[in-house]
Design a protein around this motif. Sequence first.
Motif, short mmCIF file in Angstrom:
data_model
loop_
_atom_site.label_atom_id
_atom_site.label_comp_id
_atom_site.label_asym_id
_atom_site.label_seq_id
_atom_site.Cartn_x
_atom_site.Cartn_y
_atom_site.Cartn_z
N THR A 32 -37.25 8.07 -15.03
CA THR A 32 -38.24 7.14 -15.56
C THR A 32 -38.08 7.16 -17.08
O THR A 32 -38.08 8.23 -17.69
CB THR A 32 -39.67 7.56 -15.18
N GLY A 33 -37.93 5.99 -17.68
CA GLY A 33 -37.72 5.97 -19.13
C GLY A 33 -37.80 4.57 -19.69
O GLY A 33 -37.64 3.57 -18.98
N THR A 34 -38.04 4.52 -21.00
CA THR A 34 -38.14 3.23 -21.69
C THR A 34 -37.49 3.32 -23.07
O THR A 34 -37.42 4.40 -23.68
CB THR A 34 -39.60 2.79 -21.87
N VAL A 35 -37.05 2.18 -23.53
CA VAL A 35 -36.62 1.99 -24.92
C VAL A 35 -37.61 0.99 -25.52
O VAL A 35 -37.65 -0.17 -25.10
CB VAL A 35 -35.19 1.44 -25.02
N THR A 36 -38.42 1.41 -26.47
CA THR A 36 -39.48 0.57 -27.02
C THR A 36 -39.17 0.20 -28.46
O THR A 36 -38.86 1.08 -29.28
CB THR A 36 -40.85 1.29 -26.97
N THR A 37 -39.24 -1.09 -28.76
CA THR A 37 -39.01 -1.56 -30.13
C THR A 37 -39.73 -2.88 -30.34
O THR A 37 -39.75 -3.74 -29.43
CB THR A 37 -37.51 -1.72 -30.43
N LEU A 38 -40.37 -3.04 -31.48
CA LEU A 38 -41.08 -4.28 -31.85
C LEU A 38 -42.03 -4.74 -30.74
O LEU A 38 -42.16 -5.92 -30.44
CB LEU A 38 -40.07 -5.40 -32.16
N GLY A 39 -42.69 -3.77 -30.12
CA GLY A 39 -43.66 -4.09 -29.09
C GLY A 39 -43.06 -4.41 -27.74
O GLY A 39 -43.80 -4.67 -26.78
#
Length: 403
Positions: free
Chosen positions: A170-177
Motif C-alpha cells: 500500500t503506498g502513494t506518491v503525493t504532489t500538488l494535492g
Amino acid sequence: MSLLTALGTLAGAALTGAAPADAATGTGTGTGTGTAIASGVVYRQYDLTAGAGVTRVHVLAVDLTDTRVRLGLLYPGEVASRAPLSQQATTQKAVAGINGDFFNITEAQHPGVAATGASVGPAIANGKVLKAAVPRGQRFGPELPPGTDTDDVLGVSGDGRARLDSLALTGTVTTLGRRLPLGGLNQYALAENSIGAYTSDWGGVSRARATCGTDTERAAPCATATYEVTVKRGQVVSGSPGPGSGPIAAGVTVLVGREAGAQRLRTLVEGQRVSVRYGLTAASQRAYRFALGGYPVLTGGKPLPGLDTRTSAVRTAAGIADGGQRVLLFAVDGAPAYRRGLTIAEVAAVLKSLGATEGFSLDGGGSSTLVARAPGAAGVSVRNHPSDGTERAVPNGIGVFTQ
C-alpha cells in the motif's frame, strides 16, 4: 516402502562432524532425536523412500516457545544482492538456517539487462519493510498452486508465532494535492503502467529490469516508455528518461515509471515537493517482524489442491506446527545418490507427517541449502550437499538466532 511408511520408520542420524561430508554417511535407522544445535534448536537427517526413490532430507526443528530463540531474515544487506547462505548466516551470527525465496536469476530474454538477484516476494527484516512482490507473471520458480500468489509469505508476527499470510503493498506518491498509487517497492519487476519506489535498501544494481516483461509474460520486451525521478528530502532533484544504476543514498527515493506511470512522472519538475509513503498490509492485519516469500503447500493440515505430483526435484520448505510455536526447516540433499528428490505434493506430505499443519515451499534445486552450527563450532557449516556441487549465492533465507 511408501513415503509415509518410510517417514514413520526412518529417523534422523546424529550429527557426527562438520558436514556436508558427513551428511552422506549412515542413514540413521533408529528413533534418534537428532543433535541439539542450541537451546530450542535440533538438527537431524534421515532417508525416506518417495516416488522417485530414496532421498535424504535434513530438518531443523525450532521451538519458538524458548525465549532464547528467534527466526529472522538472512540477506546480504541489500535486496538486489546475493551471497552464499553460510556467509549470510556467519555475518549475521545465526546458528542455523535455510535458503529462502525464488529470485531473478537470469535475464537471457533481455540482452543487455542485468539480472538483479532480487527475490520474488515481499521481505521484512527486524520489522523493517524491505520490498514488495513482483507481478505473478514475472515470477521465477515452478507454477504456483491454485489460489496462491506472489504476495504469500511465511513470517513471525508480533506475538512471536510463525504464520502463513499475504502482504500487499500500500503506498502513494503525493504532489500538488494529487495522489498517485505506488505500484512497487524495491522489486525487480513493476506492473505495467505503474510507478515503483527504490531506496537505499535496493543496492546499486541497475533498475532497468523493473521495466521489462509484462504482467503476464516475464520474457516480453522491455517497455519503451520509461522515466525516473530522484527525490531527496521530499523534493525532486532530477529526472531521467530511463532507469539508472548505482547506490541510492539514505534519505533518497528513486521513482521509476513505465508506460502511463512514466507519463505521470514526466510532469514532475525539479524543486517540486513530493511525498512517498508505503507499507505492507497483511491479509490478517497483523504486524510482522520477519517475513519472506515463497508459496503455501499445506494449510489447516491439508495439502493444497493442485500440487504437482509428477516432477521430483531437490526442494527446500518450511513447516509450522503447534499453532505457530514450532517451525520445521526442511531441505532435500542434492548429492548424486539422493538428488531424485520429492514432488511438491510429497513435500506437503512430509511436512504434515513431521507434525506441521502449515507448509511453505521455498526455492529448490541448486539453491537448496541448510546450514547449522556443529557442537563446539564457532560458525555454521553446510549440512546438505547442494546439487550444484557448491553453494549457490542466494538473495535471502530464514535464519535461526539464539541469545
